[in-house]
Write a protein that holds these residues in place. Structure first.
Motif, PDB file in Angstrom:
ATOM      1  N   VAL A  68       0.841  -1.189   0.000  1.00 37.09           N
ATOM      2  CA  VAL A  68       0.000   0.000   0.000  1.00 37.09           C
ATOM      3  C   VAL A  68       0.879   1.244   0.000  1.00 37.09           C
ATOM      4  N   ILE A  69       0.503   2.213  -0.792  1.00 37.59           N
ATOM      5  CA  ILE A  69       1.287   3.442  -0.882  1.00 37.59           C
ATOM      6  C   ILE A  69       0.397   4.609  -0.476  1.00 37.59           C
ATOM      7  N   THR A  70       0.938   5.457   0.376  1.00 40.09           N
ATOM      8  CA  THR A  70       0.177   6.619   0.818  1.00 40.09           C
ATOM      9  C   THR A  70       0.529   7.809  -0.057  1.00 40.09           C
ATOM     10  N   ILE A  71      -0.484   8.485  -0.538  1.00 44.70           N
ATOM     11  CA  ILE A  71      -0.214   9.631  -1.405  1.00 44.70           C
ATOM     12  C   ILE A  71      -0.878  10.879  -0.846  1.00 44.70           C
ATOM     13  N   ASN A  72      -0.404  12.014  -1.317  1.00 41.34           N
ATOM     14  CA  ASN A  72      -0.951  13.294  -0.901  1.00 41.34           C
ATOM     15  C   ASN A  72      -1.640  13.912  -2.105  1.00 41.34           C
ATOM     16  N   LEU A  73      -2.952  13.985  -2.041  1.00 39.69           N
ATOM     17  CA  LEU A  73      -3.709  14.597  -3.134  1.00 39.69           C
ATOM     18  C   LEU A  73      -4.183  15.961  -2.672  1.00 39.69           C
ATOM     19  N   ASN A  74      -3.534  17.007  -3.155  1.00 37.87           N
ATOM     20  CA  ASN A  74      -3.956  18.360  -2.831  1.00 37.87           C
ATOM     21  C   ASN A  74      -4.172  18.542  -1.323  1.00 37.87           C
ATOM     22  N   GLY A  75      -3.239  18.018  -0.518  1.00 41.84           N
ATOM     23  CA  GLY A  75      -3.301  18.261   0.921  1.00 41.84           C
ATOM     24  C   GLY A  75      -4.009  17.198   1.736  1.00 41.84           C
ATOM     25  N   ASN A  76      -4.477  16.117   1.093  1.00 45.39           N
ATOM     26  CA  ASN A  76      -5.106  15.034   1.848  1.00 45.39           C
ATOM     27  C   ASN A  76      -4.371  13.722   1.599  1.00 45.39           C
ATOM     28  N   ALA A  77      -4.251  12.902   2.644  1.00 47.51           N
ATOM     29  CA  ALA A  77      -3.543  11.629   2.481  1.00 47.51           C
ATOM     30  C   ALA A  77      -4.523  10.517   2.128  1.00 47.51           C
ATOM     31  N   TYR A  78      -4.139   9.722   1.133  1.00 44.31           N
ATOM     32  CA  TYR A  78      -4.955   8.559   0.771  1.00 44.31           C
ATOM     33  C   TYR A  78      -4.038   7.357   0.595  1.00 44.31           C
ATOM     34  N   GLN A  79      -4.585   6.182   0.892  1.00 41.72           N
ATOM     35  CA  GLN A  79      -3.792   4.960   0.741  1.00 41.72           C
ATOM     36  C   GLN A  79      -4.294   4.172  -0.455  1.00 41.72           C
ATOM     37  N   LEU A  80      -3.362   3.858  -1.358  1.00 42.32           N
ATOM     38  CA  LEU A  80      -3.715   3.119  -2.568  1.00 42.32           C
ATOM     39  C   LEU A  80      -2.880   1.856  -2.658  1.00 42.32           C
ATOM     40  N   GLU A  81      -3.428   0.838  -3.299  1.00 45.33           N
ATOM     41  CA  GLU A  81      -2.603  -0.314  -3.665  1.00 45.33           C
ATOM     42  C   GLU A  81      -1.573   0.133  -4.692  1.00 45.33           C
ATOM     43  N   GLU A  82      -0.482  -0.626  -4.746  1.00 41.88           N
ATOM     44  CA  GLU A  82       0.633  -0.180  -5.578  1.00 41.88           C
ATOM     45  C   GLU A  82       0.216   0.010  -7.043  1.00 41.88           C
ATOM     46  N   GLY A  83      -0.541  -0.976  -7.581  1.00 42.36           N
ATOM     47  CA  GLY A  83      -0.954  -0.879  -8.982  1.00 42.36           C
ATOM     48  C   GLY A  83      -1.769   0.373  -9.233  1.00 42.36           C
ATOM     49  N   GLY A  84      -2.649   0.697  -8.276  1.00 44.37           N
ATOM     50  CA  GLY A  84      -3.466   1.888  -8.397  1.00 44.37           C
ATOM     51  C   GLY A  84      -2.613   3.135  -8.377  1.00 44.37           C
ATOM     52  N   PHE A  85      -1.602   3.107  -7.516  1.00 42.57           N
ATOM     53  CA  PHE A  85      -0.700   4.250  -7.426  1.00 42.57           C
ATOM     54  C   PHE A  85      -0.015   4.506  -8.763  1.00 42.57           C
ATOM     55  N   GLU A  86       0.476   3.402  -9.367  1.00 43.35           N
ATOM     56  CA  GLU A  86       1.173   3.546 -10.658  1.00 43.35           C
ATOM     57  C   GLU A  86       0.235   4.140 -11.705  1.00 43.35           C
ATOM     58  N   ALA A  87      -0.991   3.600 -11.753  1.00 46.02           N
ATOM     59  CA  ALA A  87      -1.936   4.069 -12.762  1.00 46.02           C
ATOM     60  C   ALA A  87      -2.260   5.542 -12.548  1.00 46.02           C
ATOM     61  N   LEU A  88      -2.442   5.912 -11.275  1.00 44.28           N
ATOM     62  CA  LEU A  88      -2.796   7.300 -10.971  1.00 44.28           C
ATOM     63  C   LEU A  88      -1.654   8.232 -11.324  1.00 44.28           C
ATOM     64  N   ARG A  89      -0.434   7.777 -11.035  1.00 44.54           N
ATOM     65  CA  ARG A  89       0.713   8.617 -11.348  1.00 44.54           C
ATOM     66  C   ARG A  89       0.827   8.807 -12.861  1.00 44.54           C
ATOM     67  N   ALA A  90       0.614   7.698 -13.597  1.00 44.05           N
ATOM     68  CA  ALA A  90       0.687   7.816 -15.059  1.00 44.05           C
ATOM     69  C   ALA A  90      -0.377   8.797 -15.557  1.00 44.05           C
ATOM     70  N   TYR A  91      -1.578   8.714 -14.946  1.00 43.29           N
ATOM     71  CA  TYR A  91      -2.666   9.599 -15.370  1.00 43.29           C
ATOM     72  C   TYR A  91      -2.301  11.058 -15.115  1.00 43.29           C
ATOM     73  N   LEU A  92      -1.820  11.341 -13.895  1.00 42.74           N
ATOM     74  CA  LEU A  92      -1.515  12.732 -13.553  1.00 42.74           C
ATOM     75  C   LEU A  92      -0.319  13.247 -14.338  1.00 42.74           C
ATOM     76  N   ASP A  93       0.689  12.383 -14.546  1.00 43.36           N
ATOM     77  CA  ASP A  93       1.840  12.798 -15.365  1.00 43.36           C
ATOM     78  C   ASP A  93       1.382  13.137 -16.772  1.00 43.36           C
ATOM     79  N   GLY A  94       0.526  12.267 -17.309  1.00 44.60           N
ATOM     80  CA  GLY A  94       0.028  12.483 -18.671  1.00 44.60           C
ATOM     81  C   GLY A  94      -0.742  13.793 -18.736  1.00 44.60           C
ATOM     82  N   ALA A  95      -1.565  14.047 -17.706  1.00 44.59           N
ATOM     83  CA  ALA A  95      -2.347  15.286 -17.674  1.00 44.59           C
ATOM     84  C   ALA A  95      -1.408  16.483 -17.654  1.00 44.59           C
ATOM     85  N   ALA A  96      -0.384  16.410 -16.797  1.00 41.55           N
ATOM     86  CA  ALA A  96       0.543  17.543 -16.682  1.00 41.55           C
ATOM     87  C   ALA A  96       1.245  17.789 -18.008  1.00 41.55           C
TER      88      ALA A  96
END
Lengths: 111, 396
Positions: free
Chosen positions: B4-32
């Motif tokens: 499980v990986i804890t992330i900070n989304l705009n000031g809030n902490a959320y815990q995601l499974e690793e696969g979800g974290f990777e997908a979310l990071r790819a999504y946000l990187d792509g958006a940026a």
């Protein structure tokens, strides 16, 4: 290809107009907008909406203010500027003319 | 059990499974990346993170504190791809009011193309020497045509693969004829939707031929028979050669060994193995250059990156050597000696190798968001790399 895909560019172009309409009625935040569009032909997603809203804000058509909400962090509520209202009026007029043309063309001449 | 990986989304902490974290990071990187150059980029990203955070909160409760990879995928799907509204030819929401007469040609005349003209590989015959393959590739990667031609020549002279790839591309690539196709040959790089659209359109119609059950079964039966024969021959051969291997470590292939059709099946496997190995090496190299780590293993401190690259290369050579030797042995047997293998054997071998790599890359690009994002970046990266070398050459 279906009518739906054929009209994709047109829907895209009209989205800004609809946002002006929605925001002119009441101060809204993004989830409100999505809810209003949901179920219509213009259903859209955050990924499209946020960039569009920020572009319209840059064109000084709308502005936002932060408001506290009881269910979470503060939200951005959007409202039209004077320029946005002006734009909405112009666009509405133009839309009236277009839809009038669409309706009248091809009809047997009224006598 | 998942990490499980804890992330900070705009000031809030959320815990995601690793696969979800990777997908979310790819999504946000792509958006940026897609919002690059947009003056409000950071604000839009913050808005999007906030929206994702809201959705995350909606899925969590007192007894559910971690988001699964699947749930993150649902959230991303709900968010939709981030499109830069102010980018170039995008529909201007106010266009109707300000320019009533200005119908743009691309919205008027393209019934068949509701999708934006993303960049695709085409042959561009205009200004080309032969069918336009090099021209199309040059446009796709946004680099000089001469360089592409030179590379093809290099690969042809030294490995023969260039020739095979060229002929394949002549047949595979459509020619850019209409203005839209010409625009698409130089347009922005493709997205996931584009791949899915192509698949839906039956772009890969050719694969259906394999659905013929009878032919398929027949082919498989023949294949198994050949494999059995080949395995027996191979064991026999290995036993016969053990003695030679033990003495003096000299590979000596008995002249009586006739690989027959079995070798035709074994050869592709060796090729595929080698192609896979080469691919793995490239991935390792890219990850080393991009992140300083190979498959998550960091380079020891004090070792410069170039030394790491050299080590990787040496490692690859050591692993690839036996496969190479095996392939050479097959060529020898098929031709009766070195350097006399008929060219079509090389062509067959190269065809299998390239085909495998293409299929693998296609699958990866289709199913893994990170790989897909990486593909999107290839054209600009190649362009940058070539420019860097050019600058260096000019400044020398």
């Amino acid at each position: 290809m279906g009518v739906n895909e054929k009209f994709t560019p047109i829907r895209k172009g009209l989205l800004g107009f609809l946002l002006l309409k929605i925001i002119s009625a009441d101060k809204v935040y993004v989830a409100d907008i999505l809810r209003q569009l949901k179920g219509t032909e213009f259903a859209t997603q955050e990924g499209t909406l946020y960039p569009l809203l920020s572009k319209m804000r840059r064109e000084k058509l709308l502005d936002y203010e932060w408001k506290e909400s009881d269910a979470g962090p503060p939200r951005k509520y959007y409202e039209l500027t004077a320029r946005g209202r002006e734009q909405l009026r112009e666009t509405s007029d133009y839309w009236q003319r277009i839809s009038g043309t669409v309706k009248s063309l091809g009809q047997p001449p009224a006598s | 059990m998942n990490k499980v990986i804890t992330i900070n989304l705009n000031g809030n902490a959320y815990q995601l499974e690793e696969g979800g974290f990777e997908a979310l990071r790819a999504y946000l990187d792509g958006a940026a990346r897609r919002l690059d150059g947009n003056p409000d980029r950071d604000e839009i990203i913050a808005d999007i993170e906030q929206a994702i955070a809201d959705k995350c909160r909606g899925m969590l409760g007192t007894y559910k504190t971690v988001l699964s990879a699947k749930e993150v995928g649902l959230i991303i799907e709900e968010m939709g791809p981030v499109e830069d509204a102010s980018a170039g030819a995008d529909a201007d929401p106010a266009a109707g009011a300000t320019a009533p007469g200005g119908t743009r040609p691309e919205t008027a005349g393209t019934e068949s193309k509701a999708v934006p003209p993303v960049r695709r590989l085409y042959k561009i015959p205009h200004g080309a020497m032969s069918p336009g393959v090099c021209n199309g590739l040059a446009a796709y990667f946004n680099i000089d045509v001469s360089l592409v031609r030179f590379l093809f020549l290099l690969f042809t002279v030294f490995w023969g693969i260039g020739c095979v790839a060229y002929v394949l591309l002549i047949f595979l690539l459509p020619t850019a004829k209409t203005p839209e196709e010409k625009a698409a040959a130089q347009g922005p790089p493709p997205t996931a939707q584009e791949f899915i659209r192509r698949a839906k359109e039956g772009y890969y119609e050719g694969m259906k031929a394999f659905a013929d059950k009878q032919a398929h079964r027949e082919w498989r039966r023949k294949f198994h028979r050949e494999m059995r024969g080949w395995r027996r021959a191979f064991h026999h051969e290995m036993r016969a050669n053990t003695r030679h291997w033990q003495q003096g470590f000299v590979p000596h292939w008995a002249p009586g060994f006739q690989p027959g059709i079995g070798a035709w099946f074994a050869l592709p496997f060796v090729s595929i193995l080698r192609a896979g190995l080469a691919l793995l090496w490239i991935v390792a190299l890219v990850s080393l250059l991009a992140t300083g780590a190979v498959f998550g293993v960091l380079l020891p401190a004090g070792i410069p990156v170039w030394a790491g690259v050299l080590c990787l290369f040496a490692f690859y050579l050591v692993l690839a050597w036996p496969l190479k030797a095996m392939r050479r042995a097959y060529y020898w047997n098929a031709a009766g000696g070195p350097f006399f293998a008929p060219p079509f054997i090389y062509a067959f071998d190269a065809f299998i190798g390239i085909g495998f790599v293409v299929v693998l890359l296609w699958l990866a690009g289709h199913h893994l968001p990170q790989i897909h994002e990486a593909f999107r970046n290839i054209p600009p990266l190649v362009h940058e790399a070539v420019n860097a070398v050019k600058d260096w050459w000019a400044a020398r």
